[in-house]
Design a protein around this motif. Structure first.
Motif, PDB file in Angstrom:
ATOM      1  N   SER A   1      18.047   4.004 -26.046  1.00 37.17           N
ATOM      2  CA  SER A   1      18.551   2.930 -25.187  1.00 37.17           C
ATOM      3  C   SER A   1      17.779   1.632 -25.366  1.00 37.17           C
ATOM      4  CB  SER A   1      18.521   3.357 -23.721  1.00 37.17           C
ATOM      5  OG  SER A   1      17.197   3.636 -23.322  1.00 37.17           O
ATOM      6  N   GLY A   2      16.590   1.709 -25.901  1.00 33.49           N
ATOM      7  CA  GLY A   2      15.774   0.527 -26.154  1.00 33.49           C
ATOM      8  C   GLY A   2      14.488   0.951 -26.829  1.00 33.49           C
ATOM      9  N   PHE A   3      13.614  -0.015 -27.043  1.00 34.90           N
ATOM     10  CA  PHE A   3      12.333   0.271 -27.674  1.00 34.90           C
ATOM     11  C   PHE A   3      11.328  -0.790 -27.291  1.00 34.90           C
ATOM     12  CE2 PHE A   3       9.303  -0.478 -31.133  1.00 34.90           C
ATOM     13  CZ  PHE A   3       8.721   0.770 -31.227  1.00 34.90           C
ATOM     14  N   GLU A   4      10.159  -0.343 -26.879  1.00 39.85           N
ATOM     15  CA  GLU A   4       9.009  -1.215 -26.666  1.00 39.85           C
ATOM     16  C   GLU A   4       7.846  -0.558 -27.389  1.00 39.85           C
ATOM     17  OE1 GLU A   4       8.165  -2.643 -22.702  1.00 39.85           O
ATOM     18  OE2 GLU A   4      10.243  -2.222 -22.124  1.00 39.85           O
ATOM     19  N   SER A   5       7.214  -1.286 -28.284  1.00 39.71           N
ATOM     20  CA  SER A   5       6.173  -0.684 -29.124  1.00 39.71           C
ATOM     21  C   SER A   5       4.990  -0.152 -28.336  1.00 39.71           C
ATOM     22  CB  SER A   5       5.697  -1.689 -30.177  1.00 39.71           C
ATOM     23  OG  SER A   5       5.153  -2.835 -29.560  1.00 39.71           O
ATOM     24  N   SER A   6       4.749  -0.676 -27.148  1.00 36.34           N
ATOM     25  CA  SER A   6       3.595  -0.232 -26.351  1.00 36.34           C
ATOM     26  C   SER A   6       3.945   0.862 -25.340  1.00 36.34           C
ATOM     27  CB  SER A   6       2.977  -1.422 -25.622  1.00 36.34           C
ATOM     28  OG  SER A   6       3.930  -1.980 -24.739  1.00 36.34           O
ATOM     29  N   VAL A   7       5.228   1.235 -25.263  1.00 40.67           N
ATOM     30  CA  VAL A   7       5.660   2.280 -24.332  1.00 40.67           C
ATOM     31  C   VAL A   7       5.964   3.529 -25.158  1.00 40.67           C
ATOM     32  CG1 VAL A   7       7.399   2.974 -22.637  1.00 40.67           C
ATOM     33  CG2 VAL A   7       6.605   0.612 -22.710  1.00 40.67           C
ATOM     34  N   CYS A   8       5.236   4.577 -24.895  1.00 44.44           N
ATOM     35  CA  CYS A   8       5.298   5.775 -25.738  1.00 44.44           C
ATOM     36  C   CYS A   8       6.342   6.787 -25.287  1.00 44.44           C
ATOM     37  CB  CYS A   8       3.919   6.431 -25.805  1.00 44.44           C
ATOM     38  SG  CYS A   8       2.651   5.353 -26.446  1.00 44.44           S
ATOM     39  N   GLU A   9       7.536   6.326 -25.012  1.00 47.93           N
ATOM     40  CA  GLU A   9       8.622   7.252 -24.695  1.00 47.93           C
ATOM     41  C   GLU A   9       9.951   6.611 -25.061  1.00 47.93           C
ATOM     42  OE1 GLU A   9       9.647   6.910 -20.073  1.00 47.93           O
ATOM     43  OE2 GLU A   9       7.609   7.601 -20.447  1.00 47.93           O
ATOM     44  N   LEU A  10      10.909   7.472 -25.345  1.00 47.20           N
ATOM     45  CA  LEU A  10      12.230   7.020 -25.748  1.00 47.20           C
ATOM     46  C   LEU A  10      13.295   7.710 -24.910  1.00 47.20           C
ATOM     47  CD1 LEU A  10      11.645   7.340 -29.591  1.00 47.20           C
ATOM     48  CD2 LEU A  10      11.923   5.185 -28.341  1.00 47.20           C
ATOM     49  N   ASP A  11      14.346   6.968 -24.606  1.00 50.24           N
ATOM     50  CA  ASP A  11      15.509   7.519 -23.922  1.00 50.24           C
ATOM     51  C   ASP A  11      16.608   7.592 -24.976  1.00 50.24           C
ATOM     52  OD1 ASP A  11      17.458   8.295 -22.078  1.00 50.24           O
ATOM     53  OD2 ASP A  11      17.911   6.213 -21.539  1.00 50.24           O
TER      54      ASP A  11
END
Length: 126
Positions: A59-69
């Motif tokens: 659903s999105g991506f943030e390089s500093s957030v270590c989880e994916l939906d």
């Protein structure tokens, strides 16, 4: 898989499906996968590819957030399969309990203890 090949596939996907490419991220030590942020009708999502050519959509991506939906996107699946012979892993497959794959390092699995296939394939391990 390398960045040049990944970009070629993503730009073709964008052209065929009328998406806009927003940004690319190359795998470093973390995260360990390629990312293309894509925009469709004003909303962003991410197309992911592991260095071993496992493909997924999030659903999105943030390089500093270590989880994916993980999500399913029919247009992405259709274009990648028909034009590039790429099978995109479904949300259900990625959220299922981890199954063994020859290129998933068992030492990493033992140490990091991923619960799902998606966590094992697309991760931020050092």
């Amino acid at each position: 898989m390398d960045m040049q090949h990944f970009k070629k596939v993503i730009y073709d996907l964008a052209q065929q499906a009328s998406f806009s490419v927003v940004e690319f991220y190359e795998p470093l030590s973390t995260p360990n996968f390629f990312v293309a942020l894509i925009q469709q009708n004003g909303e962003e999502f991410a197309v992911l590819a592991s260095i071993n050519s496992d493909w997924a959509v999030a659903s999105g991506f943030e390089s500093s957030v270590c989880e994916l939906d993980f999500i399913d996107n029919a247009k992405v699946v259709l274009v990648l399969r028909e034009r590039h012979g790429i099978d995109v892993l479904s949300r259900d497959a990625l959220n299922c309990p981890l199954e063994e794959r020859p290129y998933i390092n068992s030492i990493d699995v033992e140490y990091w203890k991923p619960q799902t296939l998606g966590e094992a394939l697309f991760n931020w391990w050092d």
